[in-house]
Scaffold this active site. Structure first.
Site, short mmCIF file in Angstrom:
data_model
loop_
_atom_site.label_atom_id
_atom_site.label_comp_id
_atom_site.label_asym_id
_atom_site.label_seq_id
_atom_site.Cartn_x
_atom_site.Cartn_y
_atom_site.Cartn_z
N HIS C 79 0.84 -1.20 0.00
CA HIS C 79 0.00 0.00 0.00
C HIS C 79 0.88 1.25 0.00
CE1 HIS C 79 -3.04 2.94 1.18
NE2 HIS C 79 -2.33 3.24 2.26
N ASP C 108 7.77 22.82 -25.21
CA ASP C 108 7.74 21.44 -24.70
C ASP C 108 8.77 21.37 -23.57
OD1 ASP C 108 7.82 18.54 -24.43
OD2 ASP C 108 6.78 18.52 -26.33
N TRP C 144 7.46 -0.40 4.05
CA TRP C 144 8.02 0.28 2.87
C TRP C 144 9.41 0.81 3.15
CZ3 TRP C 144 9.28 5.49 1.64
CH2 TRP C 144 9.11 6.40 2.68
N SER C 170 13.69 6.73 -13.08
CA SER C 170 12.60 7.50 -13.70
C SER C 170 12.47 8.87 -13.04
CB SER C 170 11.31 6.70 -13.57
OG SER C 170 10.20 7.53 -13.74
N SER C 171 12.48 8.88 -11.69
CA SER C 171 12.31 10.16 -10.99
C SER C 171 13.47 11.10 -11.26
CB SER C 171 12.23 9.93 -9.48
OG SER C 171 11.13 9.15 -9.17
N HIS C 254 13.23 11.70 4.45
CA HIS C 254 12.58 12.94 4.85
C HIS C 254 12.42 13.94 3.72
CE1 HIS C 254 10.22 15.02 7.62
NE2 HIS C 254 10.67 16.10 7.08
N GLU C 256 12.02 13.10 0.82
CA GLU C 256 10.94 12.45 0.06
C GLU C 256 9.58 12.95 0.53
OE1 GLU C 256 10.66 10.50 -2.45
OE2 GLU C 256 8.58 9.86 -2.24
N TYR C 258 8.89 15.81 1.65
CA TYR C 258 8.66 17.14 1.09
C TYR C 258 8.51 17.09 -0.42
CZ TYR C 258 9.00 18.77 5.71
OH TYR C 258 8.73 18.95 7.03
N SER C 269 -1.18 27.29 -3.97
CA SER C 269 -0.86 28.70 -4.18
C SER C 269 -1.33 29.20 -5.55
CB SER C 269 0.65 28.92 -4.06
OG SER C 269 1.11 28.45 -2.82
N HIS C 303 14.54 12.44 12.99
CA HIS C 303 13.34 12.47 13.82
C HIS C 303 12.45 11.26 13.54
CE1 HIS C 303 11.20 15.19 10.65
NE2 HIS C 303 10.88 13.95 10.43
N HIS C 304 12.78 10.50 12.50
CA HIS C 304 12.09 9.22 12.29
C HIS C 304 12.71 8.11 13.14
CE1 HIS C 304 9.89 10.66 8.70
NE2 HIS C 304 10.94 11.43 8.55
N THR C 329 6.51 26.68 7.36
CA THR C 329 5.22 26.07 7.03
C THR C 329 4.09 26.95 7.55
OG1 THR C 329 6.34 23.98 7.38
CG2 THR C 329 3.97 23.89 7.06
N LYS C 332 3.46 29.82 5.27
CA LYS C 332 2.66 29.47 4.10
C LYS C 332 1.18 29.47 4.45
CE LYS C 332 4.18 27.13 0.77
NZ LYS C 332 4.85 28.15 -0.02
N ARG C 451 1.30 0.62 15.28
CA ARG C 451 0.93 0.53 13.86
C ARG C 451 1.39 -0.82 13.31
NH1 ARG C 451 5.46 4.31 10.87
NH2 ARG C 451 4.42 3.59 9.01
#
Lengths: 317, 59, 538
Positions: C79, C108, C144, C170-171, C254, C256, C258, C269, C303-304, C329, C332, C451
């Protein structure tokens, strides 16, 4: 079945009321529980208070920000004839809403740092227990108590058989019927709990045997990963005798959800008695030497009560 | 900042999977794209290698 | 070469190639490739969503009813992988592909042929990944994050690693293409500080991508060699360190996070000023906020890992750095609210989703702040509180922004207006059920439910049932979305105007609806009045 659900929801509603308004310090999860518990150790109130304070701060900021948004959405609708203004800049406002969050964060950081520092200080412990995570059970080895090394007191602790039978796929057994006394202990009970004394600074050294696990009893206020090849240390000082339940908190394979932790905190004399029994069991046939340390520990108990007062005061201050 | 020369409005053409276009407009832009790709690809490669170097440093 | 030139000339006059295979498989057109990305993301969204439905079904009540725990672990792992790498990221790349050239006045993308390759890698990567579910050993079941040593126990590791490599390539190619386009292909007069915020957010995101995807590739490569080639990067038995993997993974992980939210900030925006009919408040502050969030994202990874037993100094450093992110943040969010203040607002579907984004994303931000406090995190870590937190940020954050963007730009893509009534039905159903789904998970986490568990104590039963009901209805609501899309693309009789929305500004609204196959063949002459930020001096 339906009536059961209804009956349960009535009980649950009553429990919701107690969860919301009940002030008694509970330690194990209850239905409709909404907030974190205060816990049972000297340190466990640190995360509890931080949780409440930061939640409060967030709720206040949320009310202000979302309130402003809803006022804007109501007042400045095109359907009410609002005409768009042209401005897109306001230095004063921007400075204000950058500095105020910084001030709030500094306060939160100050509180959190104090709590974290007290957590990290494992010195001055009066007892050491080694915790090892296995797929999918825990092992506890008693290393030292009141300065005396303990050998050969150690055991595996795994899911109790009633939960184990009930949790099998299509077992046909009702998880609501897995009980110890009044308390439902489905998946939160073990065959052999970790027994510790109250009012004692206990140092846990935590490691893993195969994959990473995480040793977590919410009532103690923290979790710490059990990592193969690494020995982590943490401490607790439980204040109230009782049974505290927790679970493995790091995905560790198929039975990750089925390796609970149970900590039974006894008064010091009771613990000394328990420890003596364990040592007697593991000791070689001549039983005489086993009795001696037991007597010594019992005798030492009152003295430790005074010693343990210091870290308690520390953590509360 | 832009590398397109506005004084020479020439139609752009679409390149396809089997052939690149000969960009009639501006050598500048072609050079710019090439430079950007070189730099960004170098960054990507550097980060890939650094992830291994970390291991050595932490031993 | 002369042949190529003739061929291109031919294309120019006749629009899209007629042949289906040529048009879609060999496309070099940014609009067609953008469409491919978006369709692929939608497909993956439904596949990943069906995994979520199975997870919520098993968690509907205590006791195992549907599946063995190992399969449950495969579902949670798949998932996450499918939603992150298959749905959210390709959807943003698709939106970027479609809109960035239109927004900066480029004909293009800078590298159209590489664009084709970076899309067509993805279907193969995901076929490979999903095929493991049908293999004998089952799919990946170690989460994951693929933490060793657990992930090394899986038989499908090699497949997962290879497909992660493919997604990464790809990314990276997509990111290089976007950077090259934005830096080199802008029309004359489209200065960097006149670009739409969406383009800015993608420029910054693309830099994050090229910095961190290679690190992920490195980390999984080490997993692969540990399992199959006898290395001991992470094997404590051979002197390795399992925690080192976590450091490398979260150095990727991390930023990732963002990568999945900065383009969403860009989208919001765009949408809020349009429907407030008022320029965005503090354009430069918005751009700098994105840039500083991107910078900070590189120094908060641990922090993870607060519960792995880091040294005290490290925990304090990462706590402070993490808390610091709340400042940009917050800026924003305050700026979005100020944009609405004094506007002339209407509430079409894109605006509704954007407003829901601001509120619900902020709730996710609040729980993020609470998680940053290390002592509190010792309790929250790896519980449903975290699950609630990141679903608020990713579902009501990233996903709602993607849905808002789809409603916002769909008329420009298809030339037809979607059904506003069904769009609003979709919105209200989504926003109600998503909260029924995820809000109770905060309570579950606080009460102590870890979890990634397939079964739980009966104390957690009530809120899990509520959450599952919300989950099923949220899932069903997305079928309305599918219906609105099919209707809005193929059947709607209501033609879209070129500008589509009354308050819309920017180059993309100056081209016809639907956007022709080729746009801005000739660089447009830019009038600052047409741009959303043409006259910005703050």
């Amino acid at each position: 079945m339906t009536s059961g659900v209804i009956r349960r929801s009535f009980t649950a509603a009553a429990m919701l009321a107690s969860a919301l308004f009940g002030g008694a310090a509970r330690a194990n999860p209850t239905p409709y529980q909404l907030n974190m518990e205060r816990g049972a150790s000297t340190w466990s109130q640190v995360p509890y208070h931080l949780n409440n304070i930061s939640l409060g701060v967030c709720v206040v900021i949320g009310i202000l920000v979302f309130g402003a948004m809803f006022i804007a959405m109501f007042r400045f609708r095109k359907s009410r004839g609002a005409v768009a203004e042209k401005w897109s800049h306001n230095t004063l406002l921007e400075v204000i809403w950058t500095t105020i969050p910084v001030i709030i964060l500094v306060v939160l950081a100050y509180l959190a740092t104090g709590g974290l520092t007290s957590w990290a200080d494992t010195t001055g412990s009066q007892m050491t227990v080694k915790v090892t995570g296995y797929q999918w059970k825990w092992r506890y080895d008693y290393e030292e108590y009141l300065g005396k090394p303990i050998s050969k007191v150690g055991f595996m602790s795994k899911l109790d058989s009633q939960s184990d039978q009930t949790r099998q796929l299509d077992s046909g057994l009702d998880p609501f019927k897995v009980k110890v006394g009044d308390e439902n202990t489905y998946l939160l009970n073990v065959d052999k709990p970790l027994v510790v004394p109250v009012d004692t600074k206990i140092r846990f050294i935590i490691t893993g045997a195969d994959v990473i696990h995480s040793w977590w009893v919410p009532a103690l206020g923290w979790k710490l990963d059990a990592i193969p090849g690494i020995v982590n240390a943490a401490w607790t000082n439980i204040q109230t005798p009782g049974t505290y339940r927790g679970q493995c908190a790091e995905l560790c394979g198929q039975d990750h959800g089925f390796m609970p932790i149970v900590v039974v905190a006894l008064s010091k004399p009771d613990f000394a008695k328990w420890l003596a029994e364990q040592q007697a069991k593991s000791a070689p046939p001549p039983a005489a030497p086993a009795a001696a340390p037991a007597a010594a520990s019992t005798a030492a108990a009152p003295k430790t009560a005074q010693v343990s007062a210091a870290p308690v005061a520390d953590a509360q201050g | 900042m832009s590398t397109i020369d506005p004084s020479k409005p020439i139609r752009m053409t679409q390149q396809n999977t089997s052939s690149a276009t000969v960009d009639p407009v501006s050598d500048n832009r072609r050079k710019g794209v090439r430079r950007t790709v070189t730099i960004t690809a170098a960054i990507a490669l550097a980060f890939f290698l650094v992830s291994f170097v970390q291991i050595v440093l932490m031993k | 070469m002369s042949h190529a030139a003739t061929h291109d000339h031919h294309d120019d006059h006749h629009g899209a190639p007629k042949n289906f295979f040529q048009r879609w498989c060999m496309s070099t057109n940014h609009k067609d490739i953008g469409t491919l990305y978006l369709v692929f993301a939608l497909l993956m969204f439904f596949i990943g969503g069906s995994f979520a439905m199975l997870i919520r079904a098993e968690l509907f009540k205590p006791g195992l009813q549907l599946m063995q725990p190992y399969f449950f672990n495969q579902l949670t792992t798949m998932h996450a992988l499918v939603m992150i790498f298959g749905a959210i990221m390709p959807a943003f790349v698709g939106l970027g592909n479609w809109m960035i050239p239109l927004m900066v006045g480029a004909p293009d993308m800078a590298l159209p042929r590489m664009n084709n390759l970076s899309f067509w890698i993805l279907p193969f990567a995901f076929t490979l990944l999903l095929s493991t579910l049908f293999s004998a050993g089952g799919g990946p079941a170690g989460g994951w994050t693929m933490y060793p040593p657990l992930s090394l126990q899986s038989d499908s590791l090699a497949y997962v690693v290879f497909s992660v490599h493919l997604m990464g390539i790809s990314s990276i190619m997509g990111a290089i293409n976007i950077i090259a386009t934005i830096l080199n292909m802008r029309a004359p007069g489209m200065e960097l500080l006149k670009m739409p915020v969406f383009v800015w957010s993608w420029l910054i995101t693309a830099f994050l991508l090229i910095a961190v995807m290679p690190v992920l590739a490195g980390a999984v490569t080490m997993l692969l060699t540990d399992k199959y080639f006898g290395t001991n990067f992470f094997n404590p038995g051979g002197g390795g360190d399992p925690v080192l993997y976590q450091h490398i993974f979260w150095f990727f992980g991390h930023p990732e996070v963002y990568i999945m939210i900065l383009p969403a900030f860009g989208i919001i925006s765009e949408i809020i000023p349009t429907f407030s009919r008022k320029p965005i408040f503090g354009y430069k502050a918005m751009v700098f906020a994105i840039a500083s969030i991107a910078f900070l994202s590189f120094i908060v990874w641990a922090h993870h890992m607060f519960a792995v037993g880091l040294p005290l100094g490290a925990e304090i450093f990462f706590m402070y750095a993490t808390m610091l992110i709340a400042v940009p943040t917050g800026v924003k969010v305050f700026n979005w609210v100020s944009t609405m203040w004094g506007g002339s607002m209407t509430f079409e579907t894109p605006m509704l989703f954007a407003i829901a984004f601001v509120i619900l994303f902020t709730i996710g931000g609040f729980s993020g702040l609470m998680l940053a406090l290390v002592p509190a995190d010792f309790q929250y870590h790896d519980t449903y509180f975290v699950v609630a937190h990141f679903h608020y940020v990713l579902v009501t954050g990233a996903l709602f922004a993607i849905i808002a963007a789809t409603y916002y730009w769909l008329p420009k893509w298809s030339g037809r207006m979607y059904s506003e009534f069904w769009g609003k039905m979709h919105f209200w159903n989504s926003v109600i059920w998503v909260n029924v789904l995820f809000f109770p998970q905060h309570f579950l986490g606080l009460a102590g439910m870890p979890r990634r568990i397939p079964d739980y104590n009966v104390a957690f039963a009530n809120f899990n049932m509520v959450s599952s009901i919300g989950g099923f209805l949220f899932g069903a609501s997305q079928l309305i979305f599918l219906g609105v899309l099919v209707h809005g693309v193929f059947f709607s009789k209501k033609k879209a105007t070129d500008r589509v929305w009354e308050g819309a500004k920017g180059l993309e609204w100056t081209v016809p609806s639907p956007a022709p196959f080729h746009t801005f063949d000739v660089p447009p002459v830019i009038h600052d009045d047409e741009l959303a930020h043409g006259h910005v001096n703050d």
